[in-house]
Design an enzyme around this catalytic site. Structure first.
Site, PDB file in Angstrom:
ATOM      1  N   ASP A 135     -16.806 -12.359   9.379  1.00 35.70           N
ATOM      2  CA  ASP A 135     -15.369 -11.820   9.198  1.00 35.70           C
ATOM      3  C   ASP A 135     -14.958 -11.441  10.361  1.00 35.70           C
ATOM      4  O   ASP A 135     -14.976 -10.246  10.477  1.00 35.70           O
ATOM      5  CB  ASP A 135     -14.945 -11.308   8.016  1.00 35.70           C
ATOM      6  CG  ASP A 135     -13.604 -11.010   7.735  1.00 35.70           C
ATOM      7  OD1 ASP A 135     -12.746 -10.996   8.572  1.00 35.70           O
ATOM      8  OD2 ASP A 135     -13.237 -10.374   6.574  1.00 35.70           O
ATOM      9  N   TYR A 195       0.790  -1.235   0.093  1.00 36.24           N
ATOM     10  CA  TYR A 195       0.035  -0.130   0.072  1.00 36.24           C
ATOM     11  C   TYR A 195       0.776   1.238  -0.001  1.00 36.24           C
ATOM     12  O   TYR A 195       0.781   2.272   0.864  1.00 36.24           O
ATOM     13  CB  TYR A 195      -0.994   0.077   1.291  1.00 36.24           C
ATOM     14  CG  TYR A 195      -2.337  -0.902   0.923  1.00 36.24           C
ATOM     15  CD1 TYR A 195      -3.219  -0.514   0.235  1.00 36.24           C
ATOM     16  CD2 TYR A 195      -2.224  -2.098   1.435  1.00 36.24           C
ATOM     17  CE1 TYR A 195      -4.145  -0.898  -0.213  1.00 36.24           C
ATOM     18  CE2 TYR A 195      -3.188  -3.142   0.999  1.00 36.24           C
ATOM     19  CZ  TYR A 195      -4.530  -2.434   0.344  1.00 36.24           C
ATOM     20  OH  TYR A 195      -5.504  -3.349   0.087  1.00 36.24           O
ATOM     21  N   LYS A 225      -4.976 -11.797  11.949  1.00 34.62           N
ATOM     22  CA  LYS A 225      -4.506 -10.549  12.710  1.00 34.62           C
ATOM     23  C   LYS A 225      -4.264 -10.847  14.210  1.00 34.62           C
ATOM     24  O   LYS A 225      -3.158 -11.185  14.400  1.00 34.62           O
ATOM     25  CB  LYS A 225      -5.547  -9.454  12.674  1.00 34.62           C
ATOM     26  CG  LYS A 225      -5.621  -8.892  11.321  1.00 34.62           C
ATOM     27  CD  LYS A 225      -6.028  -7.443  11.074  1.00 34.62           C
ATOM     28  CE  LYS A 225      -6.023  -7.095   9.763  1.00 34.62           C
ATOM     29  NZ  LYS A 225      -7.001  -6.959   8.923  1.00 34.62           N
ATOM     30  N   TYR A 256     -14.166  -4.613   3.767  1.00 32.90           N
ATOM     31  CA  TYR A 256     -13.026  -4.964   3.416  1.00 32.90           C
ATOM     32  C   TYR A 256     -12.786  -6.297   3.872  1.00 32.90           C
ATOM     33  O   TYR A 256     -12.962  -6.597   5.071  1.00 32.90           O
ATOM     34  CB  TYR A 256     -11.693  -4.067   3.955  1.00 32.90           C
ATOM     35  CG  TYR A 256     -10.528  -4.494   3.544  1.00 32.90           C
ATOM     36  CD1 TYR A 256     -10.084  -4.210   2.423  1.00 32.90           C
ATOM     37  CD2 TYR A 256      -9.789  -5.020   4.570  1.00 32.90           C
ATOM     38  CE1 TYR A 256      -8.676  -4.850   1.923  1.00 32.90           C
ATOM     39  CE2 TYR A 256      -8.416  -5.819   4.292  1.00 32.90           C
ATOM     40  CZ  TYR A 256      -8.091  -5.372   2.990  1.00 32.90           C
ATOM     41  OH  TYR A 256      -6.755  -5.902   2.514  1.00 32.90           O
TER      42      TYR A 256
HETATM   43  C1  LIG Z   1      -7.141  -7.173   7.356  1.00 30.38           C
HETATM   44  C2  LIG Z   1      -8.394  -7.876   7.104  1.00 30.38           C
HETATM   45  C3  LIG Z   1      -8.541  -8.821   6.237  1.00 30.38           C
HETATM   46  C4  LIG Z   1      -7.284  -9.626   5.407  1.00 30.38           C
HETATM   47  O1  LIG Z   1      -6.435 -10.069   6.061  1.00 30.38           O
HETATM   48  P1  LIG Z   1      -4.772 -10.202   5.734  1.00 30.38           P
HETATM   49  O2  LIG Z   1      -3.997 -10.883   6.760  1.00 30.38           O
HETATM   50  O3  LIG Z   1      -4.307  -8.733   5.503  1.00 30.38           O
HETATM   51  O4  LIG Z   1      -4.873 -10.974   4.438  1.00 30.38           O
HETATM   52  C5  LIG Z   1      -9.731  -9.594   5.872  1.00 30.38           C
HETATM   53  N1  LIG Z   1     -10.860  -8.987   6.669  1.00 30.38           N
HETATM   54  C6  LIG Z   1     -10.770  -7.984   7.428  1.00 30.38           C
HETATM   55  C7  LIG Z   1     -12.187  -7.601   8.462  1.00 30.38           C
HETATM   56  C8  LIG Z   1      -9.592  -7.402   7.813  1.00 30.38           C
HETATM   57  O5  LIG Z   1      -9.473  -6.474   8.599  1.00 30.38           O
END
Ligand SMILES: *Cc1c(COP(=O)(O)O)cnc(C)c1O
Length: 429
Positions: A240, A21, A269, A148
């Site tokens: 998610d 990015y 994460k 996202y």
């Molecule tokens: C960061 C994020 C992703 C993607 O995760 P990466 O490990 O960066 O591929 C997917 N969903 C949400 C809600 C996120 O914040």
């Protein structure tokens, strides 16, 4: 070969690295970091920075946590990696057992991958093949505007359209985007869904907080109503929790705010406390059962080289152990309360709009009378202001936010607040 020996780490970096990015042409201040400890990152000149964005929202207990390091070291000397097709191991099995205990009770199986995007890819494939294995082809997927879900192609498809996804738009699959729910629009959302329900493979959403869109928040009650409706329409739900998981929202998971249960959940994460890359997709028994067959074609043909890597699993086990400690849970509560008091202060500030908070996540919009291109400029300006004050805050456009690791102290958080007010005052008319 280049005959000039590059001198600084910054110069060597510029010669060989391509950053995420980042417009490399204008990337002038990439900072070499040599170590991390707790809340702080240390650069090569001995300067220390408060990492209040948890290094892109991953760090839970602070950098270089000694307990996680110790556990990883032991695992590294025992078993560093093994193929997860045809083999299993203690860290993965223990982690699955421990995680499932904390999730909505319909979550029964754990599928491992490498990051948040792959966790989402796996979830989407599970839903599409769930229909396929039952002789149905469902062509549509539902998602929220401004969503996202990651940067791989499937994840991009279900993410809101922006200049990030623009070059790839013609290659992304069909997704129907709806607004996040409010008491006013719920009726309308239900009509929109009803019209296409039979063709919908799944609905994917970030629960309660849309992170990358700028920490946009919406109500648990409204999401519950929407989930209930999707359940009624037999639409599979993918929750998610890549960002919201592991305490960020003040509860262990956003799921804890909801009475409805999703079919599938995604994690990454904070999963390993931010030490190792790993993704997890969990599923209900009904999803799993749709793949359970004598017919080999019904297999989930998906896997990554490092599926359930023992080191990553150990990092996650150690981090979850720390997370569930009374002290950590108290810290999460303390940060949430402190944030909530500061939101009241921010709300009064003339340069602030929409000060908002859920748990340890605090965000607000920096008020500008200008258009969106100015937002990017102001983002960069604010970022540099905070860097000068040795605080790492990375605005999303004109949105400033804090997602600190849980080890941040009351005093440190007060220092950050104080600096935010000082920086805001620089821009006062
Ligand atoms: C960061 C994020 C992703 C993607 O995760 P990466 O490990 O960066 O591929 C997917 N969903 C949400 C809600 C996120 O914040």
């Amino acid at each position: 070969m280049d005959t000039i020996t590059p001198t600084s780490l910054q110069q060597r970096d510029k010669a060989v690295n391509w950053h995420p990015y980042t417009q490399m042409k204008s990337a002038d201040n990439i900072i070499p970091i040599v170590s991390g400890k707790g809340l702080y990152l240390y650069d090569n000149e001995g300067k220390k920075y408060m990492d209040v964005v948890s290094s892109w929202w991953v760090t839970l207990h602070g950098h270089s946590h000694p307990y996680i390091a110790q556990r990883l070291f032991e695992q590294l000397n025992t078993l560093e990696q093994v193929i997860f097709a045809g083999f299993t191991h203690e860290p993965a099995t223990q982690l699955s057992e421990n995680l499932l205990k904390l999730l909505p009770d319909n979550q029964k199986k754990v599928f491992y991958s490498d990051n948040g995007s792959t966790a989402v890819e796996v979830a989407l494939k599970m839903c599409i093949q769930y229909a396929h294995n039952q002789g149905k082809e469902k062509t549509k997927i539902l998602a929220f505007k401004n969503a996202y879900h990651g940067d791989t192609f499937g994840a991009m498809s279900v993410s809101g359209k922006s200049y990030w996804t623009k070059p790839f738009e013609s290659r992304l699959f069909e997704v129907v985007f709806i607004d996040t729910p409010t008491p006013e629009n719920l009726q309308n959302l239900q009509s929109q869904i009803e019209a296409i329900a039979d063709e919908v493979a799944c609905f994917i959403y970030e629960p309660l907080v849309q992170g990358a869109a700028g920490m946009l928040m919406y109500n648990a009650e409204d999401l519950n109503t929407l989930m209930k409706y999707c359940r009624k329409q037999k639409i599979l739900m993918i929750q998610d929790e890549v960002f919201t998981g592991f305490g960020r929202t003040g509860e262990l998971f956003a799921a804890n705010y909801l009475t409805e249960q999703p079919d599938i959940m995604c994690f990454s994460k904070g999963l390993t406390g931010g030490t190792m890359p790993m993704g997890i997709t969990t599923s209900s028994k009904a999803i799993y059962d749709a793949f359970w067959s004598d017919d080999k074609h019904k297999t989930l043909f998906h896997g990554h080289s490092f599926t359930a890597n023992p080191l990553a699993c150990t990092g996650a086990l150690a981090s979850m152990e720390l997370l569930l400690k009374k002290e950590t849970l108290m810290n999460i509560k303390r940060i949430s309360q402190q944030h909530s008091a500061f939101v009241k202060v921010l709300t009064e500030h003339p340069k602030v709009e929409n000060a908002r908070q859920i748990g340890t996540i605090l965000a607000f919009d920096f008020k500008t009378g200008q258009g969106t291109s100015y937002f990017n400029e102001i983002g960069k300006k604010l970022y540099n202001e905070f860097l000068q004050r040795e605080i790492i805050m990375r605005p999303l456009g004109n949105v400033l936010y804090l997602v600190p690791p849980y080890c941040i102290s009351t005093e440190e958080l007060d220092t950050v607040y104080h600096n935010i007010l000082e920086v805001l005052d620089l821009f006062k008319d």
